[in-house]
Design a protein around this motif. Structure first.
Motif, PDB file in Angstrom:
ATOM      1  N   TYR A   1      47.329  38.839  33.565  1.00  0.00           N
ATOM      2  CA  TYR A   1      48.380  39.800  33.905  1.00  0.00           C
ATOM      3  C   TYR A   1      48.332  40.153  35.393  1.00  0.00           C
ATOM      4  O   TYR A   1      49.360  40.132  36.085  1.00  0.00           O
ATOM      5  CB  TYR A   1      48.232  41.056  33.046  1.00  0.00           C
ATOM      6  CG  TYR A   1      49.181  42.161  33.408  1.00  0.00           C
ATOM      7  CD1 TYR A   1      50.552  42.019  33.245  1.00  0.00           C
ATOM      8  CD2 TYR A   1      48.704  43.365  33.923  1.00  0.00           C
ATOM      9  CE1 TYR A   1      51.423  43.038  33.579  1.00  0.00           C
ATOM     10  CE2 TYR A   1      49.572  44.387  34.252  1.00  0.00           C
ATOM     11  CZ  TYR A   1      50.928  44.225  34.083  1.00  0.00           C
ATOM     12  OH  TYR A   1      51.790  45.232  34.423  1.00  0.00           O
ATOM     13  N   LEU A   2      47.143  40.442  35.887  1.00  0.00           N
ATOM     14  CA  LEU A   2      47.001  40.784  37.308  1.00  0.00           C
ATOM     15  C   LEU A   2      47.388  39.599  38.193  1.00  0.00           C
ATOM     16  O   LEU A   2      48.018  39.771  39.245  1.00  0.00           O
ATOM     17  CB  LEU A   2      45.579  41.257  37.599  1.00  0.00           C
ATOM     18  CG  LEU A   2      45.211  42.590  36.949  1.00  0.00           C
ATOM     19  CD1 LEU A   2      43.721  42.882  37.122  1.00  0.00           C
ATOM     20  CD2 LEU A   2      46.058  43.728  37.509  1.00  0.00           C
ATOM     21  N   TYR A   3      47.026  38.393  37.773  1.00  0.00           N
ATOM     22  CA  TYR A   3      47.401  37.197  38.523  1.00  0.00           C
ATOM     23  C   TYR A   3      48.916  37.024  38.546  1.00  0.00           C
ATOM     24  O   TYR A   3      49.514  36.822  39.607  1.00  0.00           O
ATOM     25  CB  TYR A   3      46.736  35.960  37.913  1.00  0.00           C
ATOM     26  CG  TYR A   3      47.204  34.683  38.553  1.00  0.00           C
ATOM     27  CD1 TYR A   3      46.760  34.315  39.823  1.00  0.00           C
ATOM     28  CD2 TYR A   3      48.110  33.860  37.901  1.00  0.00           C
ATOM     29  CE1 TYR A   3      47.210  33.150  40.418  1.00  0.00           C
ATOM     30  CE2 TYR A   3      48.559  32.691  38.487  1.00  0.00           C
ATOM     31  CZ  TYR A   3      48.104  32.347  39.747  1.00  0.00           C
ATOM     32  OH  TYR A   3      48.560  31.197  40.335  1.00  0.00           O
ATOM     33  N   ALA A   4      49.552  37.119  37.380  1.00  0.00           N
ATOM     34  CA  ALA A   4      51.007  36.942  37.301  1.00  0.00           C
ATOM     35  C   ALA A   4      51.726  37.980  38.162  1.00  0.00           C
ATOM     36  O   ALA A   4      52.705  37.649  38.843  1.00  0.00           O
ATOM     37  CB  ALA A   4      51.475  37.024  35.854  1.00  0.00           C
ATOM     38  N   ARG A   5      51.237  39.199  38.157  1.00  0.00           N
ATOM     39  CA  ARG A   5      51.837  40.245  39.006  1.00  0.00           C
ATOM     40  C   ARG A   5      51.673  39.911  40.481  1.00  0.00           C
ATOM     41  O   ARG A   5      52.583  40.122  41.282  1.00  0.00           O
ATOM     42  CB  ARG A   5      51.186  41.596  38.734  1.00  0.00           C
ATOM     43  CG  ARG A   5      51.735  42.287  37.530  1.00  0.00           C
ATOM     44  CD  ARG A   5      51.184  43.659  37.295  1.00  0.00           C
ATOM     45  NE  ARG A   5      50.606  44.323  38.450  1.00  0.00           N
ATOM     46  CZ  ARG A   5      50.050  45.515  38.432  1.00  0.00           C
ATOM     47  NH1 ARG A   5      49.986  46.181  37.300  1.00  0.00           N
ATOM     48  NH2 ARG A   5      49.549  46.054  39.499  1.00  0.00           N
ATOM     49  N   ALA A   6      50.498  39.383  40.853  1.00  0.00           N
ATOM     50  CA  ALA A   6      50.208  39.099  42.262  1.00  0.00           C
ATOM     51  C   ALA A   6      51.059  37.964  42.816  1.00  0.00           C
ATOM     52  O   ALA A   6      51.376  37.958  44.006  1.00  0.00           O
ATOM     53  CB  ALA A   6      48.726  38.776  42.436  1.00  0.00           C
ATOM     54  N   VAL A   7      51.425  37.004  41.971  1.00  0.00           N
ATOM     55  CA  VAL A   7      52.162  35.836  42.464  1.00  0.00           C
ATOM     56  C   VAL A   7      53.622  35.817  42.003  1.00  0.00           C
ATOM     57  O   VAL A   7      54.300  34.798  42.148  1.00  0.00           O
ATOM     58  CB  VAL A   7      51.446  34.512  42.073  1.00  0.00           C
ATOM     59  CG1 VAL A   7      50.080  34.443  42.702  1.00  0.00           C
ATOM     60  CG2 VAL A   7      51.378  34.339  40.568  1.00  0.00           C
ATOM     61  N   ARG A   8      54.117  36.934  41.479  1.00  0.00           N
ATOM     62  CA  ARG A   8      55.527  36.971  41.072  1.00  0.00           C
ATOM     63  C   ARG A   8      56.397  36.763  42.311  1.00  0.00           C
ATOM     64  O   ARG A   8      56.092  37.254  43.398  1.00  0.00           O
ATOM     65  CB  ARG A   8      55.867  38.266  40.349  1.00  0.00           C
ATOM     66  CG  ARG A   8      55.778  39.474  41.201  1.00  0.00           C
ATOM     67  CD  ARG A   8      56.066  40.739  40.405  1.00  0.00           C
ATOM     68  NE  ARG A   8      55.788  41.860  41.287  1.00  0.00           N
ATOM     69  CZ  ARG A   8      55.095  42.905  40.953  1.00  0.00           C
ATOM     70  NH1 ARG A   8      54.627  43.025  39.729  1.00  0.00           N
ATOM     71  NH2 ARG A   8      54.877  43.867  41.814  1.00  0.00           N
ATOM     72  N   GLY A   9      57.407  35.956  42.124  1.00  0.00           N
ATOM     73  CA  GLY A   9      58.285  35.614  43.235  1.00  0.00           C
ATOM     74  C   GLY A   9      57.810  34.389  44.007  1.00  0.00           C
ATOM     75  O   GLY A   9      58.563  33.813  44.781  1.00  0.00           O
ATOM     76  N   ARG A  10      56.557  33.988  43.806  1.00  0.00           N
ATOM     77  CA  ARG A  10      56.032  32.791  44.473  1.00  0.00           C
ATOM     78  C   ARG A  10      55.697  31.701  43.463  1.00  0.00           C
ATOM     79  O   ARG A  10      55.965  30.540  43.709  1.00  0.00           O
ATOM     80  CB  ARG A  10      54.779  33.141  45.277  1.00  0.00           C
ATOM     81  CG  ARG A  10      55.100  34.023  46.475  1.00  0.00           C
ATOM     82  CD  ARG A  10      53.868  34.305  47.260  1.00  0.00           C
ATOM     83  NE  ARG A  10      52.888  34.967  46.390  1.00  0.00           N
ATOM     84  CZ  ARG A  10      52.198  36.026  46.710  1.00  0.00           C
ATOM     85  NH1 ARG A  10      52.331  36.565  47.893  1.00  0.00           N
ATOM     86  NH2 ARG A  10      51.342  36.567  45.871  1.00  0.00           N
ATOM     87  N   GLU A  11      55.072  32.065  42.338  1.00  0.00           N
ATOM     88  CA  GLU A  11      54.756  31.107  41.272  1.00  0.00           C
ATOM     89  C   GLU A  11      55.487  31.434  39.977  1.00  0.00           C
ATOM     90  O   GLU A  11      55.752  30.545  39.179  1.00  0.00           O
ATOM     91  CB  GLU A  11      53.250  31.078  40.991  1.00  0.00           C
ATOM     92  CG  GLU A  11      52.470  30.277  41.997  1.00  0.00           C
ATOM     93  CD  GLU A  11      51.047  30.031  41.536  1.00  0.00           C
ATOM     94  OE1 GLU A  11      50.858  29.627  40.366  1.00  0.00           O
ATOM     95  OE2 GLU A  11      50.146  30.252  42.338  1.00  0.00           O
ATOM     96  N   PHE A  12      55.753  32.718  39.774  1.00  0.00           N
ATOM     97  CA  PHE A  12      56.412  33.176  38.553  1.00  0.00           C
ATOM     98  C   PHE A  12      57.608  34.037  38.903  1.00  0.00           C
ATOM     99  O   PHE A  12      57.670  34.647  39.963  1.00  0.00           O
ATOM    100  CB  PHE A  12      55.440  33.968  37.674  1.00  0.00           C
ATOM    101  CG  PHE A  12      54.352  33.118  37.086  1.00  0.00           C
ATOM    102  CD1 PHE A  12      54.557  32.436  35.898  1.00  0.00           C
ATOM    103  CD2 PHE A  12      53.137  32.980  37.729  1.00  0.00           C
ATOM    104  CE1 PHE A  12      53.563  31.629  35.371  1.00  0.00           C
ATOM    105  CE2 PHE A  12      52.139  32.177  37.209  1.00  0.00           C
ATOM    106  CZ  PHE A  12      52.353  31.499  36.020  1.00  0.00           C
ATOM    107  N   THR A  13      58.564  34.081  37.972  1.00  0.00           N
ATOM    108  CA  THR A  13      59.738  34.927  38.149  1.00  0.00           C
ATOM    109  C   THR A  13      59.339  36.397  38.094  1.00  0.00           C
ATOM    110  O   THR A  13      58.239  36.733  37.646  1.00  0.00           O
ATOM    111  CB  THR A  13      60.763  34.691  37.022  1.00  0.00           C
ATOM    112  OG1 THR A  13      60.152  35.019  35.771  1.00  0.00           O
ATOM    113  CG2 THR A  13      61.265  33.255  37.016  1.00  0.00           C
ATOM    114  N   LEU A  14      60.249  37.256  38.524  1.00  0.00           N
ATOM    115  CA  LEU A  14      60.074  38.672  38.239  1.00  0.00           C
ATOM    116  C   LEU A  14      60.100  38.788  36.722  1.00  0.00           C
ATOM    117  O   LEU A  14      60.847  38.075  36.051  1.00  0.00           O
ATOM    118  CB  LEU A  14      61.188  39.493  38.871  1.00  0.00           C
ATOM    119  CG  LEU A  14      61.228  39.477  40.406  1.00  0.00           C
ATOM    120  CD1 LEU A  14      62.426  40.274  40.903  1.00  0.00           C
ATOM    121  CD2 LEU A  14      59.951  40.010  40.997  1.00  0.00           C
TER     122      LEU A  14
END
Length: 79
Positions: free
Chosen positions: A51-64
């Protein structure tokens, strides 16, 4: 329409979904409330790290993330 039928059809849970920008079908999904708030204390250590990873890379690796209703009472495996 009878209100009791509407309550039976209403989603009981929600999930927060971060979709991959580069790999179709890949996503991180976490249980949340209707506002998209995740109870981090209820997550396993691995899920919390994801979860912390997905939040950190949202917009770069994952969508909002999107908040989605979950209509079944049994949840699929979450991140």
């Amino acid at each position: 329409m009878n209100d009791s039928y509407a309550l039976l059809d209403a989603p009981r849970h929600f999930e927060l979904c971060f979709r991959s920008l580069f790999q179709p079908g890949r996503a991180y999904v976490f249980p949340c409330d209707a506002a998209g708030r995740v109870d981090m204390d209820s997550l396993s250590e691995r899920a919390r790290n994801n979860y912390l990873y997905a939040r950190a890379v949202r917009g770069r690796e994952f969508t909002l993330p999107d908040v989605q209703p979950v209509r079944c009472t049994e949840h699929a495996a979450h991140a």
